[in-house]
Design a protein around this motif. Structure first.
Motif, mmCIF file in Angstrom:
data_model
loop_
_atom_site.group_PDB
_atom_site.id
_atom_site.type_symbol
_atom_site.label_atom_id
_atom_site.label_comp_id
_atom_site.label_asym_id
_atom_site.label_seq_id
_atom_site.Cartn_x
_atom_site.Cartn_y
_atom_site.Cartn_z
ATOM 1 N N THR A 93 0.804 -1.298 0.046
ATOM 2 C CA THR A 93 0.125 0.032 -0.051
ATOM 3 C C THR A 93 0.754 1.239 -0.110
ATOM 4 O O THR A 93 0.381 2.256 -0.648
ATOM 5 C CB THR A 93 -0.932 0.147 1.122
ATOM 6 O OG1 THR A 93 -1.724 -1.339 1.237
ATOM 7 C CG2 THR A 93 -1.709 1.132 1.285
ATOM 8 N N VAL A 160 -5.893 -3.287 -3.227
ATOM 9 C CA VAL A 160 -7.140 -2.606 -3.001
ATOM 10 C C VAL A 160 -6.696 -1.481 -2.107
ATOM 11 O O VAL A 160 -7.489 -0.177 -2.264
ATOM 12 C CB VAL A 160 -8.025 -3.416 -2.468
ATOM 13 C CG1 VAL A 160 -9.571 -2.781 -2.388
ATOM 14 C CG2 VAL A 160 -8.398 -4.620 -3.704
ATOM 15 N N ALA A 161 -6.273 -1.672 -0.946
ATOM 16 C CA ALA A 161 -5.819 -0.378 -0.074
ATOM 17 C C ALA A 161 -5.169 0.577 -0.717
ATOM 18 O O ALA A 161 -5.522 1.814 -0.600
ATOM 19 C CB ALA A 161 -5.202 -1.049 1.049
ATOM 20 N N TRP A 164 -7.341 2.551 -3.189
ATOM 21 C CA TRP A 164 -8.191 3.603 -2.449
ATOM 22 C C TRP A 164 -7.342 4.918 -2.020
ATOM 23 O O TRP A 164 -7.680 5.987 -1.926
ATOM 24 C CB TRP A 164 -8.859 3.229 -1.065
ATOM 25 C CG TRP A 164 -10.151 2.555 -1.762
ATOM 26 C CD1 TRP A 164 -10.295 0.995 -1.534
ATOM 27 C CD2 TRP A 164 -11.389 3.135 -1.879
ATOM 28 N NE1 TRP A 164 -11.380 0.755 -2.182
ATOM 29 C CE2 TRP A 164 -12.351 1.906 -2.367
ATOM 30 C CE3 TRP A 164 -11.755 4.235 -2.206
ATOM 31 C CZ2 TRP A 164 -13.593 2.374 -2.429
ATOM 32 C CZ3 TRP A 164 -13.069 4.685 -2.494
ATOM 33 C CH2 TRP A 164 -14.015 3.496 -2.616
ATOM 34 N N LEU A 167 -6.464 6.919 -5.238
ATOM 35 C CA LEU A 167 -7.827 7.571 -5.557
ATOM 36 C C LEU A 167 -8.079 8.672 -4.753
ATOM 37 O O LEU A 167 -8.579 9.989 -5.182
ATOM 38 C CB LEU A 167 -8.942 6.752 -5.491
ATOM 39 C CG LEU A 167 -9.094 5.685 -6.743
ATOM 40 C CD1 LEU A 167 -10.120 4.828 -6.276
ATOM 41 C CD2 LEU A 167 -9.169 6.159 -7.998
ATOM 42 N N VAL A 168 -7.890 8.736 -3.431
ATOM 43 C CA VAL A 168 -8.361 9.742 -2.360
ATOM 44 C C VAL A 168 -7.499 10.879 -2.603
ATOM 45 O O VAL A 168 -7.555 12.188 -2.750
ATOM 46 C CB VAL A 168 -8.496 9.268 -1.168
ATOM 47 C CG1 VAL A 168 -8.687 10.376 0.004
ATOM 48 C CG2 VAL A 168 -9.713 8.333 -0.885
ATOM 49 N N SER A 382 -12.330 -2.134 0.939
ATOM 50 C CA SER A 382 -13.121 -0.977 0.263
ATOM 51 C C SER A 382 -13.867 -0.264 1.774
ATOM 52 O O SER A 382 -13.605 1.119 1.924
ATOM 53 C CB SER A 382 -13.944 -0.954 -0.708
ATOM 54 O OG SER A 382 -13.034 -1.565 -1.706
ATOM 55 N N GLY A 386 -11.133 2.458 2.628
ATOM 56 C CA GLY A 386 -11.693 3.750 1.795
ATOM 57 C C GLY A 386 -11.965 4.847 2.822
ATOM 58 O O GLY A 386 -11.605 5.946 2.695
ATOM 59 N N TYR A 390 -10.337 8.587 3.380
ATOM 60 C CA TYR A 390 -11.214 9.950 3.294
ATOM 61 C C TYR A 390 -11.198 10.450 4.629
ATOM 62 O O TYR A 390 -11.143 11.939 4.507
ATOM 63 C CB TYR A 390 -12.571 9.639 2.923
ATOM 64 C CG TYR A 390 -12.958 9.349 1.566
ATOM 65 C CD1 TYR A 390 -12.803 10.557 0.604
ATOM 66 C CD2 TYR A 390 -13.082 8.081 0.878
ATOM 67 C CE1 TYR A 390 -13.038 10.143 -0.671
ATOM 68 C CE2 TYR A 390 -13.520 7.945 -0.438
ATOM 69 C CZ TYR A 390 -13.255 9.171 -1.132
ATOM 70 O OH TYR A 390 -13.553 8.981 -2.477
#
Length: 441
Positions: A93, A160-161, A164, A167-168, A382, A386, A390
């Motif tokens: 990550t 996946v971590a 996210w 993306l953030v 997620s 996620g 955020y």
């Protein structure tokens, strides 16, 4: 009960084997550090190496305090082995959000990922009481999900971590121009990338073959077969998958970009290793070549898609570990061989029947369980990572300022550069100079 001399020797050799595997897997942390350092720009080299150290030290405490509930009996050697896996997840990550993340954010998400998110996924798939486990008393679809060394539990969780996180945070400053076209930001040291790749390859021989945990387990009605033969085969499938993916990436990228790219080959090689990690113990060597071939194209395709979506992942971690990890789960559901499944999960017992690969004639049970594991990990990570990213973003704890990013994390956060004079920088060389520039501006 007092063990016999023969049993004591057997247990001792098995313990030595497991601990040796631990040490190999821990070497992967050094491989991650070298790969990450070479893949970022020189002005961020110290930062990325420090995050790899943090993954190890923070992961030690968080996994010990919160992550060990998944085993009822306490085995120190097995704890250490699982700890080495847990810190690998955090390292994956970290690569996705490199060059633009506040150091405090690394501390927070590494602790949470190693101590909570990963252990629960591992419990579901690897514990004898896990609802996805092929060792459970109640097998999902009469099969359970086969994720022998963690294409899903380790690599998909970390990928996946990382997805996210990237993306953030959004892309690095200058990664895309005003028209949305990608701008190359190549790492500063190919030597470190290649060194890191070979260290990871070396460590993977502890990651995959080591997941048998015991080497002296003879199979019934045989004179020369046991876990030791399956371990050798697992090392071969690991090597073939990675090598195939590396060579396919070499020639494919040559056709796509017009030159031989050594750095792409390194990532292709790692993509093959990630993909075979799920089924390494239950497939034939020829199937490992198939796994590596498609892993290369999964990685190439996802990298192209990432650029179109303006996803900035400096280490390609989400694509490599997430994408190839997902393919590895599906691959196992297609190509697992029943004989090898019985060897890996039932010590080769005679008369035991197991679900196996769809394309090998084994029906839909195993592939169904593999798809469920894939979807469950996507949803679980997620729903946990996620919101964490955020929240850190909302609290302004996630991303550094544009000025700090342009100056480089080494000078803005760590008191100076990793090198005396970074080759692509002409800015301040020491933290005091950087602070004076900030005050004067």
């Amino acid at each position: 009960m007092e063990l016999s001399w023969e049993s004591s020797v057997t247990e001792s050799i098995n313990a030595i084997y497991l601990l040796f595997s631990v040490y190999l897997v821990f070497v992967m942390q050094l491989g991650f550090a070298m790969l990450c350092a070479g893949s970022v720009r020189a002005k961020n080299a110290m930062n990325i190496m420090l995050t790899n150290v943090v993954d190890a030290v923070v992961g030690s405490l968080s996994y010990y305090l919160f992550g060990t509930f998944r085993r009822a009996s306490y085995d120190y050697s097995f704890f250490l082995y699982q700890w080495a896996f847990a810190i690998a997840v955090a390292g994956i990550t970290s690569g996705s959000i490199a060059e633009r993340t506040q150091f405090s954010a690394y501390l927070i998400f590494s602790f949470f990922l190693s101590g909570f998110v990963y252990p629960i996924a591992a419990h579901w798939v690897w514990s004898s009481s896990g609802w996805l486990s092929p060792s459970s008393g109640s097998l999902l679809f009469g099969s359970g999900a086969i994720d022998f060394a963690g294409s899903g539990v380790v690599h998909l969780v970390g990928g996946v971590a990382g997805l996210w996180g990237s993306l953030v945070e959004g892309p690095r400053v200058g990664r895309f121009d005003a028209f949305g076209n990608p701008v190359a930001m190549r790492g500063h040291n190919a030597t470190l990338v290649v060194l890191g790749t070979f260290l990871l390859w070396f460590g993977w021989f502890g990651f995959n073959p080591g997941s048998f945990n015991k080497i002296l387990v003879p199979y019934p009605n045989t004179t020369n077969q046991g876990n030791w033969t399956a371990i050798g085969r697992t090392a071969v499938t690991t090597t073939l998958a990675g090598s195939t993916s590396g060579i396919v990436t070499l020639f494919s990228r040559r056709l796509l970009v017009g030159h031989w790219d050594g750095l792409d080959v390194c990532n292709g090689l790692l993509g093959g290793f990630v993909a075979i990690t799920s089924g390494c113990s239950v497939v034939e060597p020829w199937a490992a070549i198939v796994c590596g071939f498609f892993a290369a194209w999964v990685l190439i395709g996802l990298n192209i898609l990432a650029l179109k979506l303006k996803l900035d992942d400096p280490l390609e971690a989400a694509q490599l570990h997430g994408g190839c990890g997902a393919w590895g789960l599906i691959f196992t559901g297609l190509f697992a061989k029943e004989e090898f499944v019985v060897q890996a999960y039932d010590a080769g017992q005679i008369g035991v029947r197991r679900s196996y690969g769809l394309l090998m004639g084994g029906g839909w049970g195993l592939i169904g369980a593999q798809v469920v594991e894939l979807l469950v990990i996507l949803v679980w990570v997620s729903l946990t990572m996620g919101p964490l990213f955020y929240l850190l973003h909302w609290l302004r704890l996630l991303r550094i300022s544009p000025d700090e990013e342009v100056a480089g994390l080494d000078i803005s956060s760590h008191g100076g550069y990793a090198y005396t004079a970074p080759p692509e920088e002409t800015g301040p060389q020491f933290y005091a100079e950087y602070m004076r520039m900030q005050i004067n501006s």
